[in-house]
Motif scaffolding. Structure first.
Motif, PDB file in Angstrom:
ATOM      1  N   ARG A  24       0.754  -1.351  -0.119  1.00  0.00           N
ATOM      2  CA  ARG A  24       0.030   0.143   0.130  1.00  0.00           C
ATOM      3  C   ARG A  24       0.798   1.316  -0.047  1.00  0.00           C
ATOM      4  O   ARG A  24       1.824   1.538   0.494  1.00  0.00           O
ATOM      5  CB  ARG A  24      -0.946  -0.160   1.173  1.00  0.00           C
ATOM      6  N   HIS A  28      -3.605   3.364  -0.079  1.00  0.00           N
ATOM      7  CA  HIS A  28      -4.123   2.934  -1.627  1.00  0.00           C
ATOM      8  C   HIS A  28      -3.333   1.331  -1.465  1.00  0.00           C
ATOM      9  O   HIS A  28      -2.298   1.351  -1.288  1.00  0.00           O
ATOM     10  CB  HIS A  28      -3.920   3.763  -2.527  1.00  0.00           C
ATOM     11  N   VAL A  30      -2.058  -0.653  -4.007  1.00  0.00           N
ATOM     12  CA  VAL A  30      -1.445  -0.725  -5.244  1.00  0.00           C
ATOM     13  C   VAL A  30      -0.568  -2.024  -5.979  1.00  0.00           C
ATOM     14  O   VAL A  30      -0.024  -1.972  -7.056  1.00  0.00           O
ATOM     15  CB  VAL A  30      -0.363   0.367  -5.397  1.00  0.00           C
ATOM     16  N   THR A  96      -2.896   4.295  -8.639  1.00  0.00           N
ATOM     17  CA  THR A  96      -4.183   3.404  -8.024  1.00  0.00           C
ATOM     18  C   THR A  96      -5.271   3.187  -9.294  1.00  0.00           C
ATOM     19  O   THR A  96      -6.094   1.998  -9.323  1.00  0.00           O
ATOM     20  CB  THR A  96      -5.039   4.392  -7.194  1.00  0.00           C
TER      21      THR A  96
END
Length: 283
Positions: A24, A28, A30, A96
């Motif tokens: 992350r 987010h 990823v 993202t």
């Protein structure tokens, strides 16, 4: 050797997510990493920190350029230690989703170790003849690190940070097939193919943007960057038979060519794998 088209899609979507942990950035999700690689990253506490079962970046790294520099420094250590191969000096964006601002830039060589989505462009170069459509096929050079000696599209390449898709298409078209810009710009976008493939390095959640380019009968492609040994012009019947009956093609190019066969009517609804192929190309 097993035959059929669907086996290629199954191969490119073979993975076990139980063997991966989240990566992350700014909370987010990823990417996905193997547990052993997670442990190795956590030996650099100024850059990486644990986030549950996964790993994230230090909150002190709150700007994309900071993150890129810090992660790049770690990657250099991992190359020296033999954890990842030599760096490619080509940067990919960690995002993202497509079209979003990159959270950081990462060397292409490290992308599968972090399970980050990578993007690429592929051009189907074809010629219409009295006896039907013929497809230009590239024979990859034997010194390639990936798929040496296997068959490839006329043009194919990863999407680096800092170039638009069109700019990258023009660059790759010139390097890989000596296509002049005015001809390359006639390439028509026809969709995207997605897959998630587990490899020894890690996870490859890839997106391929696909283009069709109808070429003049007298055009002869010429490779200029050493990636392709030679080009051959094959009738679709030969292309389809090779895909169905052999493993002579670069793993993801099988999917691009299957998509071409479907869209141009060579593979139709009467084929027993048709619906599974249509669904499987865009997981």
């Amino acid at each position: 050797m097993p035959s059929g088209f669907l086996r290629h899609i199954k191969r490119c979507n073979s993975h076990d997510m139980a063997g991966f942990r989240p990566f992350r950035v700014e909370s987010h999700l990823v990417g996905w990493i193997r547990p052993a690689f997670r442990d190795r990253l956590l030996s650099f506490p100024d850059v990486f920190r644990p986030e549950g079962e996964g790993v994230g970046l230090s909150p002190a790294l709150d700007q994309p350029d900071q993150r890129s520099e810090a992660v790049g420094s770690v990657l250099k250590h991992l190359v020296v230690d033999g954890v990842i191969p030599r760096l490619r000096r080509e940067m990919y964006g960690v995002q993202t989703g497509w079209g979003t601002a990159p959270l950081l830039a990462m060397d292409r060589a490290a992308i599968p170790f972090f399970g980050v989505t990578a993007y690429g462009v592929h051009i189907n170069g074809f010629v219409r003849r009295a006896d039907g459509i013929h497809l230009w096929v590239g024979k990859r050079a034997m010194d390639r690190g990936v798929a040496p000696g296997q068959y490839d599209n006329l043009v194919a390449g990863g999407q680096p940070l800092g170039l638009s898709l069109q700019e990258n298409l023009l660059k790759e078209a010139r390097e890989e097939a000596d296509l002049p810009p005015d001809l390359a710009l006639q390439a028509r976008p026809v969709g995207a193919i997605t897959y998630v493939m587990e490899q020894k390095k890690g996870l490859k959640p890839d997106v391929l943007f696909i283009y069709d380019l109808e070429l003049p009968a007298d055009f002869i492609p010429r490779n200029t960057d050493g990636e392709v040994e030679r080009f051959e012009l094959w009738p679709l019947e030969k292309v389809a038979a090779s895909i169905a009956q052999t493993d002579d093609w670069k793993f993801n190019v099988n999917l691009v060519v299957i998509d071409f066969l479907v869209r141009h009517g060579w593979l139709g609804p009467d084929h027993p794998e048709y619906l599974d192929l249509c669904r499987g190309l865009r997981r």
